[in-house]
Scaffold this active site. Structure first.
Site, PDB file in Angstrom:
ATOM      1  N   HIS A  99       0.953  -1.125  -0.035  1.00 55.90           N
ATOM      2  CA  HIS A  99       0.069  -0.100   0.060  1.00 55.90           C
ATOM      3  C   HIS A  99       0.799   1.304  -0.024  1.00 55.90           C
ATOM      4  O   HIS A  99       2.102   1.347   0.737  1.00 55.90           O
ATOM      5  CB  HIS A  99      -0.539   0.212   1.195  1.00 55.90           C
ATOM      6  CG  HIS A  99      -1.748  -0.975   1.720  1.00 55.90           C
ATOM      7  ND1 HIS A  99      -1.008  -2.274   2.284  1.00 55.90           N
ATOM      8  CD2 HIS A  99      -2.997  -1.019   1.657  1.00 55.90           C
ATOM      9  CE1 HIS A  99      -1.950  -2.989   2.697  1.00 55.90           C
ATOM     10  NE2 HIS A  99      -3.420  -2.388   2.383  1.00 55.90           N
ATOM     11  N   ASP A 102       2.569   2.103   3.343  1.00 52.87           N
ATOM     12  CA  ASP A 102       3.664   1.003   3.631  1.00 52.87           C
ATOM     13  C   ASP A 102       4.945   1.446   3.250  1.00 52.87           C
ATOM     14  O   ASP A 102       6.112   1.326   4.060  1.00 52.87           O
ATOM     15  CB  ASP A 102       3.468  -0.280   3.309  1.00 52.87           C
ATOM     16  CG  ASP A 102       2.151  -0.834   3.293  1.00 52.87           C
ATOM     17  OD1 ASP A 102       1.633  -0.509   4.172  1.00 52.87           O
ATOM     18  OD2 ASP A 102       1.708  -1.679   2.491  1.00 52.87           O
ATOM     19  N   ASP A 305      -9.590 -11.336  12.859  1.00 62.03           N
ATOM     20  CA  ASP A 305      -8.822 -11.487  11.636  1.00 62.03           C
ATOM     21  C   ASP A 305      -7.152 -11.532  12.318  1.00 62.03           C
ATOM     22  O   ASP A 305      -6.702 -10.307  12.201  1.00 62.03           O
ATOM     23  CB  ASP A 305      -9.175 -10.319  10.581  1.00 62.03           C
ATOM     24  CG  ASP A 305      -8.190 -10.149   9.218  1.00 62.03           C
ATOM     25  OD1 ASP A 305      -7.731 -11.478   9.096  1.00 62.03           O
ATOM     26  OD2 ASP A 305      -8.178  -9.311   8.392  1.00 62.03           O
ATOM     27  N   ASP A 307      -4.536 -12.848  10.874  1.00 66.51           N
ATOM     28  CA  ASP A 307      -3.385 -12.801   9.845  1.00 66.51           C
ATOM     29  C   ASP A 307      -2.331 -13.697  10.129  1.00 66.51           C
ATOM     30  O   ASP A 307      -1.057 -13.316  10.076  1.00 66.51           O
ATOM     31  CB  ASP A 307      -3.039 -11.371   9.677  1.00 66.51           C
ATOM     32  CG  ASP A 307      -4.180 -10.554   8.959  1.00 66.51           C
ATOM     33  OD1 ASP A 307      -4.785 -11.167   8.139  1.00 66.51           O
ATOM     34  OD2 ASP A 307      -4.125  -9.386   9.245  1.00 66.51           O
ATOM     35  N   ASP A 337      -0.279 -12.161   3.365  1.00 63.90           N
ATOM     36  CA  ASP A 337      -0.974 -11.118   4.128  1.00 63.90           C
ATOM     37  C   ASP A 337      -1.027 -11.252   5.670  1.00 63.90           C
ATOM     38  O   ASP A 337      -2.075 -11.349   6.290  1.00 63.90           O
ATOM     39  CB  ASP A 337      -2.291 -10.535   3.494  1.00 63.90           C
ATOM     40  CG  ASP A 337      -2.929  -9.414   4.149  1.00 63.90           C
ATOM     41  OD1 ASP A 337      -2.366  -8.734   4.897  1.00 63.90           O
ATOM     42  OD2 ASP A 337      -4.148  -8.981   3.952  1.00 63.90           O
TER      43      ASP A 337
HETATM   44  C1  XUL Z   1      -7.275  -6.496   5.595  1.00 62.87           C
HETATM   45  C2  XUL Z   1      -6.559  -7.011   4.324  1.00 62.87           C
HETATM   46  C3  XUL Z   1      -5.876  -6.019   3.627  1.00 62.87           C
HETATM   47  C4  XUL Z   1      -5.935  -6.019   2.093  1.00 62.87           C
HETATM   48  C5  XUL Z   1      -4.983  -5.092   1.479  1.00 62.87           C
HETATM   49  O1  XUL Z   1      -7.903  -7.547   6.265  1.00 62.87           O
HETATM   50  O2  XUL Z   1      -6.671  -8.121   4.294  1.00 62.87           O
HETATM   51  O3  XUL Z   1      -4.562  -5.893   4.092  1.00 62.87           O
HETATM   52  O4  XUL Z   1      -5.261  -7.547   1.839  1.00 62.87           O
HETATM   53  O5  XUL Z   1      -5.411  -3.951   1.696  1.00 62.87           O
HETATM   54 CO    CO Z   2      -5.486  -9.333   2.580  1.00 65.74          CO
END
Ligand code: XUL
Ligand code: CO
Length: 433
Positions: A99, A102, A305, A307, A337
């Site tokens: 992004h 970042d 979430d 991640d 991600d």
């Molecule tokens: C948020 C998410 C983001 C997208 C990109 O949950 O997954 O990081 O992948 O904006």
């Molecule tokens: Co994502």
């Protein structure tokens, strides 16, 4: 070279019996799987944000990581890019994703943020020219800054819509210049906190027109990559308009974009929506909108979430099976991600998290490929639907309800149920895991 990953070797494939921590046991980039190199199947990407921009905070505490590049200057942003490309080299990954927020410091004005982005795109362009790793996708962060708190394209304030347009335009230009293969839109704040202050119809209409404008602009500048929507049901918003693949497809149809926009499907988001990852992939493939994946999983108990890096290959094999059935990736890839846990402070943690994730996916891909090549599951699936190939069955679909109904008495139909054979097929599947 920076000092950050000092002492960590480039990771090589050593096979399943390797006793070395810094080795791939399953990911062997040149190994052929169904006639194609493993690297070209999996198309791994590192996510810049979680690995290099995330400070380790959670809802109960702030930063735990101390990185030498944390701070808001261009010099530190360049140090961050240096370290990022060192990690890409160590892992040998073909792609990364970012992004705007970042890679560049936020400016005091849009113009200053844009100057910072331009300077960092120059820097990243030079990095890409001298490294293997290229851009899988770019995107804009339209969730973190307080200006986005009530949405970007769906904001009640039209000035924020303009700001979102300027932001996506700048990021699409940057992605195009860096040869990005996709551009992703994830609408974390394109939704609402309470219906009581929300004009849901107007917000969806604005989001639809915004996406049409993005597609029009993509064609105008000759961007050949795919535009991808990343579905997610909630978090940070209470309800997000891009809830899941089915919702996104309905939205794309409504705005005439179903041939223009595909999906980036994230496992954690599928879980939040009450689906399995493989369901979302299979549905997107059947609708012609499968694009790419974010392979990070959620914790099944916490409901957040989270991640996390993938570490469960039987589960991922189901996803790669659907991807391979759909013909594999074209512009898409497998993006991590994912973030290390906030106690995982060491540079080695970042590297080994990716090594484990890449091995998990490679193992999953090999299982899925073996299953597909054997054709055992597909033969069963074909047999289950085979009678739809008969003329009488086909005629029913082209005729009306009455003609279909008439068959029952004319042919004396009394259908006899057949086993779905689920347990036998699950046993079959386990043979390949
Ligand atoms: C948020 C998410 C983001 C997208 C990109 O949950 O997954 O990081 O992948 O904006
Ligand atoms: Co994502």
């Amino acid at each position: 070279m920076t000092e950050f990953f000092k002492g960590i070797p480039a990771i090589r494939y050593e096979g399943p019996d390797s006793q070395t921590e810094y080795a791939f046991r399953h990911y062997n980039p040149d190994e052929l799987v169904m006639g194609k190199r493993m690297e070209d199947h999996l198309r791994f990407a590192v996510a810049y944000w979680h690995s290099f921009a995330w400070p380790g905070g959670d809802p109960f505490g702030g930063q735990t990581f101390e990185r030498p590049w944390f701070g808001d200057t261009i010099a530190l942003a360049k140090l961050k890019a240096d370290v990022a490309f060192e990690m890409f080299d160590i892992l040998g990954v073909p792609f990364y994703c970012f992004h705007d927020a970042d890679v560049r410091p936020e400016g005091a004005t849009f113009a200053e943020s844009k100057r910072h982005l331009d300077e960092m795109v120059d820097y990243l362009e030079a990095k890409q020219a001298s490294h293997k790793t290229q851009l899988l996708w770019g995107t804009a962060n339209m969730t973190s800054h307080r200006r986005w708190m009530s949405g970007a394209a769906t904001n009640p304030d039209p000035d924020v819509y303009a700001y979102a347009a300027a932001t996506v335009k700048a990021n699409l230009d940057a992605t195009h210049r860096l040869g990005g293969q996709n551009y992703v839109l994830w609408g974390g704040r394109e939704g609402y906190e309470t219906l009581q202050n929300t004009d849901l119809g107007a917000e969806r209409a604005h989001a639809g027109r915004f996406l049409q404008q993005v597609v029009e602009y993509k064609h105008k500048i000759g961007f050949k990559g795919a535009i991808l929507i990343e579905p997610k049901p909630q978090e940070p918003s209470k309800h997000q308009y891009d809830y899941d693949v089915a919702t996104v497809y309905g939205f794309l149809k409504e705005f005439g974009l179903e041939r223009e926009v595909k999906t980036n499907i994230e496992q954690g988001h599928a879980i939040l929506a009450g689906h399995s990852f493989e369901h979302e992939i299979a549905l997107a493939a059947s609708l012609g909108i499968f694009g790419s994946i974010d392979i990070n999983r959620n914790d099944y108990q916490s409901g957040w979430d989270t991640d996390q890096f993938p570490n469960n290959h039987p589960e991922k094999a189901l996803a790669f099976y659907e991807i391979q059935r759909a013909g594999g990736f074209t512009t898409g890839g497998t993006n991590f991600d994912a973030k290390v846990r906030r106690q995982s402070l060491d540079p080695a943690d970042l590297i080994l998290a990716h090594v484990g994730g890449m091995d998990t996916c490679a193992r999953a891909l090999k299982c899925a490929a073996a299953m597909l090549e054997s054709d055992e599951l597909e033969a069963n699936r074909r047999a289950r639907y085979a009678r739809w190939e008969t003329p009488a069955a086909k005629a029913m679909l082209s005729g009306g309800l009455e003609a279909a109904a008439a068959r029952v008495t004319a042919e004396g139909l009394e259908p006899q149920p057949k086993s779905g054979r689920q347990e036998r097929l699950e046993n079959l599947w386990n043979k390949y895991i």
